[in-house]
Design an enzyme around this catalytic site. Structure first.
Site, PDB file in Angstrom:
ATOM      1  N   GLU A 147      66.068  38.692  12.822  1.00 11.76           N
ATOM      2  CA  GLU A 147      67.296  39.496  12.738  1.00 11.76           C
ATOM      3  C   GLU A 147      67.142  40.829  13.474  1.00 11.76           C
ATOM      4  O   GLU A 147      68.139  41.510  13.744  1.00 11.76           O
ATOM      5  CB  GLU A 147      67.702  39.736  11.279  1.00 11.76           C
ATOM      6  CG  GLU A 147      66.592  40.196  10.369  1.00 11.76           C
ATOM      7  CD  GLU A 147      65.904  39.035   9.636  1.00 11.76           C
ATOM      8  OE1 GLU A 147      65.604  39.195   8.456  1.00 11.76           O
ATOM      9  OE2 GLU A 147      65.662  37.973  10.270  1.00 11.76           O
ATOM     10  N   SER A 181      55.958  38.444   7.318  1.00 13.22           N
ATOM     11  CA  SER A 181      55.349  39.094   6.163  1.00 13.22           C
ATOM     12  C   SER A 181      54.750  38.079   5.203  1.00 13.22           C
ATOM     13  O   SER A 181      55.094  36.895   5.222  1.00 13.22           O
ATOM     14  CB  SER A 181      56.400  39.910   5.417  1.00 13.22           C
ATOM     15  OG  SER A 181      57.308  39.035   4.767  1.00 13.22           O
ATOM     16  N   GLY A 189      57.674  36.806   2.839  1.00  8.77           N
ATOM     17  CA  GLY A 189      58.559  35.857   3.500  1.00  8.77           C
ATOM     18  C   GLY A 189      57.850  34.558   3.835  1.00  8.77           C
ATOM     19  O   GLY A 189      58.401  33.466   3.658  1.00  8.77           O
ATOM     20  N   GLU A 246      51.421  32.905   9.984  1.00 15.81           N
ATOM     21  CA  GLU A 246      50.557  34.081  10.096  1.00 15.81           C
ATOM     22  C   GLU A 246      51.246  35.150   9.266  1.00 15.81           C
ATOM     23  O   GLU A 246      52.357  35.575   9.574  1.00 15.81           O
ATOM     24  CB  GLU A 246      50.443  34.496  11.558  1.00 15.81           C
ATOM     25  CG  GLU A 246      49.439  35.612  11.775  1.00 15.81           C
ATOM     26  CD  GLU A 246      49.711  36.354  13.058  1.00 15.81           C
ATOM     27  OE1 GLU A 246      49.921  35.711  14.096  1.00 15.81           O
ATOM     28  OE2 GLU A 246      49.725  37.593  13.004  1.00 15.81           O
ATOM     29  N   CYS A 250      49.922  42.892  14.074  1.00 15.08           N
ATOM     30  CA  CYS A 250      49.226  42.124  13.038  1.00 15.08           C
ATOM     31  C   CYS A 250      47.742  42.413  13.056  1.00 15.08           C
ATOM     32  O   CYS A 250      47.052  42.184  12.069  1.00 15.08           O
ATOM     33  CB  CYS A 250      49.471  40.632  13.251  1.00 15.08           C
ATOM     34  SG  CYS A 250      49.274  40.139  14.964  1.00 15.08           S
ATOM     35  N   GLU A 310      47.837  44.970   3.216  1.00 15.64           N
ATOM     36  CA  GLU A 310      48.377  45.420   4.495  1.00 15.64           C
ATOM     37  C   GLU A 310      49.541  46.398   4.283  1.00 15.64           C
ATOM     38  O   GLU A 310      50.392  46.194   3.418  1.00 15.64           O
ATOM     39  CB  GLU A 310      48.880  44.221   5.298  1.00 15.64           C
ATOM     40  CG  GLU A 310      49.307  44.609   6.718  1.00 15.64           C
ATOM     41  CD  GLU A 310      50.024  43.475   7.451  1.00 15.64           C
ATOM     42  OE1 GLU A 310      50.595  42.601   6.791  1.00 15.64           O
ATOM     43  OE2 GLU A 310      50.014  43.501   8.698  1.00 15.64           O
TER      44      GLU A 310
END
Lengths: 486, 486
Positions: free
Chosen positions: A158, A206, A209, A229, A266, A353
């Site tokens: 998005e 994420s 998600g 990932e 990442c 993270e």
């Protein structure tokens, strides 16, 4: 800021249509001879390059990553398509293995068995926010799936919907009908993962998600592979000898790495393990203060970063060397935190993270404390060691033993940001770095995710795929009767 | 029947101890040089052979499979360990890939990156009922994991607990401490799948049992790979030309294949597609009637078979050519059923696996009906075609196109029972045949399931694993700068 025109979510009917088109395209894509498949991928790369000006401008409008970075990312994206095209022609990815019949085998005679990899079928790809080109519509997952001979339906991120449509159109112009589709909206994404015709999923995003979609894939009546990932803290260990001999350079390199792209990688180093009494604090703080605030990918990333950085700073034992400051709109400034390893061991939340320009220094009093702390770090994409060659050898070996179990890539005296797209690269790691520790999402081995083996027993030559016929008509690397030949 | 002395279930403490022992053994197993790892596997094979008399006798007591079959299965089991030992020494499984630094690469210079496979860590293995040796304590999953350098904890099958303990003791005598453990009981199995130290699971069993454990693995805070072989109907297609030229042989071969071992094979042909009007019914019925009733693995298998066969026979449109007859204790007799393809298309339950000596003939009126029916068959380990070379070519190609998408192994003019343990074998397939369509549980490629890649970036030679050093000190097949060399 540029006003964003909302892209309409894809309707359920359109989602089903896109998957049906992919399914219809699959047999023809699977049958395409390897040189033609490779040529199509090169044509896709050429078409993207031909639209570079338009693509980079639209990407910058939607992501604020800047033309320099985006131009480089486009080159990486097209280079990836071309490298994978080379790999398609080279043919090792088919893993051709031939065992001729052995009537004298014990305990029973053996038939003729020949195995090769075949495309798994339609692949759903979930694009990332932070690489609008290299991990998006024409990114690594798509390149892998096309190289494997699979059609792709992308759920666009998005954060860059119009760019996704543009890249999708550029690809659709040069690929066969049904080979690429682009959808919008979370509902469309969920439908993709549960559509019976979808055979595998690639995801970059994420942990929350990714976990939700992973669970959806695993709960299907017929679960399918989900290559996600998710998130990684990418620990960096600095030995006493590195501090003593080049502490200033390490401090500068660390700050440059974790603030690069405002921490939206990442592979951002989220944890720096320094020996207590390192004396680098002034240099570190100066370096962070020298990094100007800047625009994150969007306001939603900025608000997430503000909350995560504030929560990290509020943990017991954490000191703010450069305190996190709430941003406005999509603008954020870098932050730097520190805590003793003894406290880190008691705070699992400190090892999570924090996406954006913040990082945590963990000060270890002695090697055993360092190793204990490293043992609590979640699975990561990378682990890095800075040391002076010939010094701290026992410590370094112990650190490598621990980190090799917990990370996908080990870096010596370098920085984890920057992932080369090559044959040897591995971009993966144990959960939560990825959902599939056997696989990589970067580099040629990424193609394997979208292939499944099929063996042919006593099938006569005229019915065998050409790749498996005697005489090796396609000139492929093959293992014949146990012996590998190139 | 031999009275079975119940084997006590393993307590939670003992399960945790077994996993802890495996975890403690993992680093040393991972470090063992390849020749020593291979020698240990050969020593395990030799020790099993040395105990052959005792093993076969106990296996027969617990499973009723007969000394001839069990002697052959032991030879297959030890042959598998020796083949995998050869593969360990050959070294391709490490997938060594080296890309030297390229300072001139665009868009950015490339570091030195070297990748190899490393053991994934402790592996849980769920043994099968129907192969008490080849898919049990010393079976394919264990051989794969040991070859990969992983310790193994086996959840023994309740059908042969004492055999499992015996084989576990024989292995433990020649393997390092912690390399092999054997547990009993379903609770212990569930604890294994959820133990944080277990890094992957191998399973062979029923769809219901496998699904439950798969769901448990997927629901972990850190999901782990679950390699399950669940169930397969193994369709066999007979073309009109095969009926015309050697119908009697096909009928005899089919009955022999589906009643072999009283149908207790994962590769048992559960569906035979015959052209309507084939005229083979008398020969088929005679062949089935000639097969004597016999003992299944246990009463629990017999009662499950009775229920499944009766349910299949009761489906609308099904005719019983040789009706299923309820057995007693563990004894069962073969059954043969038939239905038109038009009815089969309306009865998804007709395409479910029925474990034991029953099979269903599906009569197709024309090619389109055959193809439609094949398209409803669930993912299978195998698909077989019987045809006369040079006839029915278009039909055969269409059948191969459909079945290649739905099965792991395609067999021409043979039978699926019997799975050669070789380099090229693939024993896998789409769900529900397996939970992991990329992988095989038989053949050398099975080792891959228990390996994960690690890349080393700019790591100096003295800190690199030997396998990755310049000069190739271990003499491994490697890909260097994109070029495969053996």
């Amino acid at each position: 800021m540029t006003p964003v025109v909302p892209t309409p979510a894809t309707s359920p009917t359109s989602t089903a249509d896109a998957v049906a088109a992919a399914r219809a395209a699959a047999p023809s894509l699977a049958r395409t001879p390897l040189p033609a498949r490779a040529d199509r991928m090169r044509a896709a790369a050429d078409a993207l390059d031909a639209h570079a000006t338009e693509i980079v401008a639209l990407a910058d409008t939607e992501t604020h990553l800047g033309p320099a970075r985006l131009t480089g990312e486009l080159a990486r994206t097209t280079g990836q398509l071309r490298l994978f095209a080379d790999a398609v022609e080279e043919g090792s990815f088919l893993d051709v293995t031939i065992d001729h019949a052995d009537p004298g085998a014990t305990p029973v005679p053996r038939p003729d068995v020949r195995r090769m990899m075949r495309p798994i079928g339609p692949v759903a790809v979930f694009a990332a926010s932070n690489f609008p080109l290299a991990f998006s519509v024409a990114g690594g997952d798509t390149a892998s799936a096309l190289a494997a001979g699979c059609p792709v339906v992308v759920k666009a991120h998005e954060g860059h919907p119009r760019l996704s449509d543009l890249v999708g159109r550029v690809l659709a112009d040069v690929l066969p009908s049904g080979a690429i589709g682009v959808l919008h909206g979370r509902a469309a994404g969920r439908e993709l993962v549960t559509d019976p015709a979808v055979r595998a999923v690639g995801f970059t995003g994420s942990e929350a998600g990714g976990r939700a979609l992973y669970d959806l894939a695993a709960a299907r009546p017929d679960p399918i592979p989900f290559y996600g990932e998710l998130g990684s803290v990418n620990p960096v260990v600095v030995t006493p000898s590195a501090v003593a001999t080049r502490g200033a350079a390490v401090a500068a390199g660390y700050v440059a790495s974790y603030t690069q792209g405002l921490g939206q990688f990442c592979t951002k180093p989220g944890l720096l393990f320094l020996p207590a009494g390192h004396g680098l604090e002034p240099a570190l703080v100066d370096a962070v203060r020298a990094v100007a605030p800047g625009p994150l990918l969007g306001e939603w990333i900025r608000s997430g970063f503000d909350a995560a950085a504030a929560a990290l700073a509020a943990l017991p034992g954490v000191r703010s060397l450069v305190p996190p400051v709430p941003g406005s709109e999509n603008t954020a400034a870098p932050a730097l935190l520190s805590m003793p390893a003894a406290r880190f061991l008691a705070e699992p939340a400190a090892a999570q993270e924090c996406f954006g320009p913040a990082s945590l220094i963990v000060e270890y009093a002695h090697p055993a404390e360092l190793l204990a702390a490293l043992n609590t770090v979640p699975g990561a994409l990378t682990a890095t060691v800075h040391t002076q060659p010939g010094h701290d050898d026992d410590l370094v070996r112990a650190v490598l033993d621990v980190t090799t179990e917990r990370a996908g890539r080990i870096i010596l005296n370098g920085w984890p940001t920057g992932v080369a797209v090559t044959w040897a690269m591995h971009h993966g790691g144990p959960w939560p770095a990825t959902t599939a520790p056997l696989h990589t999402s970067v580099g040629v081995a990424a193609i394997r995710r979208f292939l499944r083996p099929v063996a042919y027993q006593d099938v006569p030559a005229e019915l065998l795929p050409e790749a498996l016929r005697d005489g090796n008509p396609l000139g492929l690397p093959r293992r014949v009767d146990g012996v590998l030949a190139v």
